[in-house]
Design a protein around this motif. Structure first.
Motif, PDB file in Angstrom:
ATOM      1  N   ASP A   1       8.458   6.848   4.482  1.00  0.00           N
ATOM      2  CA  ASP A   1       7.169   7.397   4.064  1.00  0.00           C
ATOM      3  C   ASP A   1       7.121   7.328   2.536  1.00  0.00           C
ATOM      4  OD1 ASP A   1       4.870   8.776   3.528  1.00  0.00           O
ATOM      5  OD2 ASP A   1       5.420  10.593   4.617  1.00  0.00           O
TER       6      ASP A   1
ATOM      7  N   ASP B   1      -2.786   3.115   8.785  1.00  0.00           N
ATOM      8  CA  ASP B   1      -2.008   4.216   8.212  1.00  0.00           C
ATOM      9  C   ASP B   1      -0.507   4.030   8.385  1.00  0.00           C
ATOM     10  OD1 ASP B   1      -4.392   5.850   7.600  1.00  0.00           O
ATOM     11  OD2 ASP B   1      -4.568   5.944   9.780  1.00  0.00           O
TER      12      ASP B   1
ATOM     13  N   ARG C   1       5.152   8.650   0.617  1.00  0.00           N
ATOM     14  CA  ARG C   1       4.778   9.952   0.071  1.00  0.00           C
ATOM     15  C   ARG C   1       5.508  11.051   0.829  1.00  0.00           C
ATOM     16  NH1 ARG C   1      -1.650   9.987  -1.582  1.00  0.00           N
ATOM     17  NH2 ARG C   1      -1.553   8.233  -3.034  1.00  0.00           N
TER      18      ARG C   1
ATOM     19  N   ASP D   1       0.852  -1.188   0.000  1.00  0.00           N
ATOM     20  CA  ASP D   1       0.000   0.000   0.000  1.00  0.00           C
ATOM     21  C   ASP D   1       0.888   1.239   0.000  1.00  0.00           C
ATOM     22  OD1 ASP D   1      -1.738   2.098   0.466  1.00  0.00           O
ATOM     23  OD2 ASP D   1      -2.979   0.952   1.867  1.00  0.00           O
ATOM     24  N   SER D   2       0.789   2.028  -1.049  1.00  0.00           N
ATOM     25  CA  SER D   2       1.663   3.192  -1.200  1.00  0.00           C
ATOM     26  C   SER D   2       1.305   4.343  -0.268  1.00  0.00           C
ATOM     27  CB  SER D   2       1.616   3.691  -2.655  1.00  0.00           C
ATOM     28  OG  SER D   2       0.295   4.094  -2.998  1.00  0.00           O
ATOM     29  N   ASN D   3       0.254   4.184   0.529  1.00  0.00           N
ATOM     30  CA  ASN D   3      -0.140   5.242   1.454  1.00  0.00           C
ATOM     31  C   ASN D   3       0.284   4.967   2.890  1.00  0.00           C
ATOM     32  OD1 ASN D   3      -1.561   6.847  -0.486  1.00  0.00           O
ATOM     33  ND2 ASN D   3      -3.195   5.325  -0.440  1.00  0.00           N
TER      34      ASN D   3
END
Length: 245
Positions: free
Chosen positions: A71, A39, A73, A8-10
């Motif tokens: 992170d 998260d 992002r 999951d890139s988030n």
């Protein structure tokens, strides 16, 4: 040990262990509203087993210390990896806009106490803990030196909290999150918390925060008593001092 990443890139990956420095970051993530398992994910780096010396971990934490954060992002939309718990707190504060004042004056009032923890409280209480509990032989000079320094530092905190609700004034901040985990073991540090009533008030207040409770529970089920020789060697022996490329 293989460094795990999420598909999951988030999701933020945190490579950590249930130590004061690890808990600082766990608390900050929870306080910012990030949910563990949704998260952000905590990947255990067993420092007693030597996971911190794995080449994959050293790529994101060249000082072979936990925690480290990845992170997907980052500030420019690209992945970023950060080591050093204080730097991670500052990164998350900037990313979320939380727990670090916007004004220049307010920011530096918090940062000075973050530096107090990073440069003084953490290292001195760490040495205190080592010589009081983990050292293979009891060196009374070292025990006395670091116990006395611990008492001095608790006195500094007590004085600061006499006229302040939180460490850096009226507002809860990353300074509180950085300092609290290091003071949870005050008994093992030779401290009587009742000698520091203002600190005691703050300590009990911070400890009741739901996010603090959650953060301090992260990975604790994996922690084992430090009794075996292999773990002691990984943490305190010559393994620590080998140059790694």
């Amino acid at each position: 040990m293989a460094i795990k990443k999420n598909i999951d890139s988030n999701v933020i990956d945190v490579y950590s262990w249930p130590t004061p420095n690890g808990h600082k970051v766990h608390i900050m993530l929870e306080e910012c509203g990030y949910r563990l398992g949704h998260d952000w994910v905590a990947h255990p780096i067993d420092i007693g087993a030597g996971d911190q010396f794995d080449k994959a971990f050293l790529k994101i934490s060249p000082n072979n210390k936990i925690p480290a954060l990845v992170d997907p992002r980052g500030p420019d939309g690209k992945p970023i990896s950060i080591f050093e718990s204080g730097a991670i707190l500052l990164y998350l504060a900037a990313k979320t806009g939380k727990f670090l004042p916007k004004t220049t004056r307010g920011k530096y009032e918090v940062l000075q106490w973050l530096m107090f923890q990073m440069g003084g409280l953490g290292p001195m209480l760490g040495q205190n803990h080592h010589f009081r509990i983990y050292a293979p032989e009891k060196i009374q000079y070292a025990v006395d030196r670091y116990t006395n320094e611990a008492k001095r530092l608790y006195g500094v905190l007590d004085t600061q909290l006499k006229d302040n609700m939180y460490i850096a004034g009226k507002t809860y901040s990353i300074a509180d999150m950085a300092i609290f985990p290091w003071t949870r073991n005050w008994k093992n540090q030779g401290i009587d918390i009742n000698d520091y009533p203002h600190f005691k008030r703050w300590f009990e207040m911070i400890g009741e925060r739901p996010a603090v409770k959650r953060g301090c529970e992260v990975l604790t089920a994996l922690r084992k008593p430090l009794h075996d020789d292999k773990a002691r060697e990984q943490l305190f022996g010559s393994t620590q001092y080998q140059r790694r490329k």
